[in-house]
Design an enzyme around this catalytic site. Structure first.
Site, short mmCIF file in Angstrom:
data_model
loop_
_atom_site.label_atom_id
_atom_site.label_comp_id
_atom_site.label_asym_id
_atom_site.label_seq_id
_atom_site.Cartn_x
_atom_site.Cartn_y
_atom_site.Cartn_z
N LYS A 98 14.42 28.01 -44.65
CA LYS A 98 13.57 27.29 -45.60
C LYS A 98 14.42 26.43 -46.54
CE LYS A 98 10.06 28.09 -49.19
NZ LYS A 98 9.16 29.10 -49.75
N ASP B 15 2.01 32.11 -46.96
CA ASP B 15 3.21 32.03 -47.81
C ASP B 15 4.39 31.97 -46.85
OD1 ASP B 15 5.43 32.46 -49.38
OD2 ASP B 15 4.80 34.41 -50.16
N ASP C 224 8.98 34.03 -60.66
CA ASP C 224 9.05 34.39 -59.23
C ASP C 224 10.50 34.61 -58.80
OD1 ASP C 224 9.05 34.49 -56.45
OD2 ASP C 224 7.58 32.88 -56.20
P1 ADP Z 1 10.92 35.31 -50.61
O1 ADP Z 1 9.95 34.76 -51.59
O2 ADP Z 1 12.35 34.91 -50.85
O3 ADP Z 1 10.51 35.10 -49.17
P2 ADP Z 1 10.10 38.09 -51.26
O4 ADP Z 1 9.18 37.74 -52.37
O5 ADP Z 1 9.53 38.77 -50.09
O6 ADP Z 1 11.01 36.89 -50.80
O7 ADP Z 1 11.26 39.01 -51.91
C1 ADP Z 1 12.26 39.55 -51.15
C2 ADP Z 1 13.20 40.33 -52.06
O8 ADP Z 1 12.48 41.37 -52.70
C3 ADP Z 1 14.34 41.00 -51.30
O9 ADP Z 1 15.57 40.71 -51.93
C4 ADP Z 1 14.01 42.47 -51.39
O10 ADP Z 1 15.16 43.28 -51.45
C5 ADP Z 1 13.24 42.54 -52.70
N1 ADP Z 1 12.38 43.72 -52.77
C6 ADP Z 1 11.30 44.02 -52.02
N2 ADP Z 1 10.79 45.22 -52.35
C7 ADP Z 1 11.57 45.71 -53.36
C8 ADP Z 1 11.56 46.90 -54.14
N3 ADP Z 1 10.65 47.84 -53.94
N4 ADP Z 1 12.52 47.05 -55.08
C9 ADP Z 1 13.44 46.09 -55.28
N5 ADP Z 1 13.51 44.95 -54.60
C10 ADP Z 1 12.58 44.74 -53.64
MG MG Z 2 8.33 33.83 -52.29
#
Ligand code: ADP
Ligand code: MG
Length: 569
Positions: free
Chosen positions: A68, A6, A168
């Protein structure tokens, strides 16, 4: 061995299919989430992941994130003096993940399934493939992120038809996709989203609210160190509220501490506008898929920001039921990529699934419309393949010359949704010569669009059966095979920070960030500790480094927890 990756905007993950299950592989810090950040160190070596994310604050000119979003463009990012294309930065993240997997599995990893957003265009997909190649990976396949999420939930194993929606919400993007599994065939029926809505926006709202309620003077907005600290505190508070009913944000300017307490209800109220913005992409996706809400069998949550209970509740309200969230939402896409890798390796139990995707944009030609009598209006976009059509797809339309004496039909191919061709993106053009003196002056234009985003245009002169064709894959923003080969060599020559030292380097980067936040005595103290640790590292003696790292970590943890409370000396 094929791995599943991913490659996220905020975080990237790598997973494998092993003994009939998908498993995430941790990086050298023992974490499964690797921030999609790259930084160049003082000595010119490359850092990826958490250390790079820390350096984004201390060395913004030498660090990059969010690249990205630039995939598929030819934008150049400078890290210090060195220029990188988005594919190259993505490649460095991929290479770091590949090395983590190799270290964990004890063998070379050369093939990968990499996920991309369902709406990724042709150019963005090709750039992602190029990034894989630049990382020394053979990209077995690009897989849509929502399809991956569905695979992680085993939806492909269900009997009969299944329709579901993937919701998502990542760090900075919101993607909604409607998928349909029928006869062992998975289809993305529609995708919609908001490219500028994600977990980070909730942090921004908290920061705004902090200034409204904490009495912190507005002038502090210009204090970069204070703002960094506040944003970090707001991020922690946001996460804390995912597990506990209340949280507090404390940020000081050295003279005084400012505080804001908040509970879930306050968070929900403050973020009401953001939450409301989740609705329209969902409605659009369902409309595009011509699917009433009631016909959805499942709602699947993905993206770290859907860990927030307020987001889950909003989703539950919108859908009138609770979404599936048994799998950690920020891990679900990588796990699904590994399931697909397992399918690719012909694991007997799963290989019946045939995957399909959708065309992210409408594809068509520019036409002239008769607006009465001898009056014509030129440059109208006439879609041949409509947006969200399941691919591979092949569609044909017949066109006629507007004048009887016309000898040439100019087919100009566009991608987009605008009514006028010129408002869309021009992909290429084809000239078709018409024979004179024949009855049927038509030309059949066939568009064939495949899973890899390759568009084949075939124009057949009806009377003579003469065929003209055009394959559209070239994009001015994309690297040629030859350029990829050259850049692969250049990237391979870059100094990469040694894997076994990443942990200490990350610790040092974190300490440097804290140093910038502190003032007075604590700052001096931490400065001495940093110098001490650097000296220990220079000894290159593990008997010195290991205990030094342990005590240095304690010191850094202490300052990290206390930094916002410590007064000036
Ligand atoms: P991406 O798909 O953009 O790479 P992710 O799916 O890893 O990102 O999501 C990242 C986001 O998820 C960040 O904004 C982070 O603050 C949020 N996040 C991760 N864990 C938590 C949590 N426990 N509570 C709230 N937000 C969270
Ligand atoms: Mg993602």
């Amino acid at each position: 061995m094929i791995v599943g990756i991913d490659l996220g905007t905020t975080n990237s993950l790598i997973a494998v299919w092993e003994d009939g299950a998908a498993r995430l592989i941790p990086n050298s810090l023992g974490e499964v989430l690797t921030p999609s950040c790259v930084s160049v160190d003082e000595d010119g070596s490359i850092l990826v992941g958490r250390a790079a994310r820390e350096r984004l604050q201390t060395h913004p000119q030498h660090s990059a994130a969010n690249f990205k979003r630039l995939m598929g463009s030819d934008k150049t990012l400078f890290l210090g003096k060195r220029a990188f294309r988005p594919e190259e930065l993505s490649a460095l993240v991929l290479r770091s993940l590949k090395e983590d997997a190799e270290a964990a599995l004890g063998r070379p990893v050369e093939e990968a399934v990499i996920t991309v957003p369902a709406y990724f265009s042709d150019a963005q997909r090709k750039a992602t493939r190029a990034a894989g190649q630049l990382a020394g990976l053979k990209v077995e396949r690009l897989l849509n992120e929502p399809t991956a999420a569905a695979l992680a939930y085993g939806i492909h194993l269900r009997e009969g038809e299944s329709k579901f929606l993937v919701f998502d919400l990542g760090g900075g993007t919101f993607d909604v996709s409607v998928l349909d599994l029928f006869d062992g065939v998975m289809e993305v029926r529609a995708s919609a989203g908001d490219n500028h809505l994600g977990g980070e926006d909730f942090v921004t709202v908290l920061v705004e609210r902090f200034f409204e309620t904490s009495k912190a003077p507005a002038a502090l907005r210009h204090d970069a160190a204070f703002m960094q600290r506040l944003v970090a505190q707001a991020e922690l508070a946001k996460r804390a509220l995912s597990d506990s009913p209340r949280a507090e944000i404390i940020a000081g300017d050295g003279r005084q501490d400012y505080r804001m307490e908040l509970d879930e209800a306050a968070l929900e109220k403050a973020c009401a506008l953001l939450l409301a913005r989740l609705r329209s992409p969902v409605e659009r996706a369902l409309r595009d898929a011509s699917l009433p809400l009631a016909e959805l069998d499942n709602i699947v949550l993905a993206g770290g920001a859907t860990r927030m209970p307020i987001v889950r509740r909003m989703a539950a309200r919108m859908f009138g039921r609770f979404p599936s969230c048994e799998i950690n939402p920020d891990e679900v896409v990588a796990l699904g990529a590994a399931v697909q890798a397992g399918l690719k390796m012909r694991d007997a139990a799963l290989d019946e699934v045939v995957m399909t995707d959708v065309a992210p944009y409408s594809l068509g030609v520019s036409t002239t419309v008769r607006i009465g009598g001898d009056h014509f209006s030129h440059g109208h976009f006439d879609p041949i393949i409509e947006r969200n059509t399941v691919v591979p797809v092949s569609r044909v339309k017949r066109y006629f010359p507007i004048r009887d004496d016309q000898q040439i039909i100019e087919l100009v191919v566009y991608q987009g949704e605008a009514r006028m061709a010129s408002d869309n993106i021009k992909l290429g053009q084809l000239e078709v010569r018409l024979p004179s003196g024949v009855e049927d002056r038509g030309v059949d234009v066939r568009f064939t669009y495949d899973v890899n985003g390759l568009l084949q245009v075939e124009a057949t002169v009806v009377s003579t059966k003469e065929v003209h064709s055009l394959v559209i894959e070239g994009n001015p923003g994309l690297l040629s095979e030859q350029e990829i080969a050259q850049r692969f060599v250049a990237l391979s020559e870059l100094k990469i920070h040694p894997r076994d030292r990443i942990e200490n380097r990350t610790l040092l980067a974190r300490a440097e960030r804290l140093y910038q936040h502190l003032r007075g005595m604590p700052r001096e103290q931490l400065g001495r500790e940093i110098t001490g640790f650097e000296t220990a590292l220079e000894s290159q003696d593990q008997r010195v480094i290991v205990p030094a790292a342990k005590s240095f970590r304690d010191v850094v943890d202490y300052f990290d927890h206390q930094s916002f409370l410590l007064p000036d000396a």
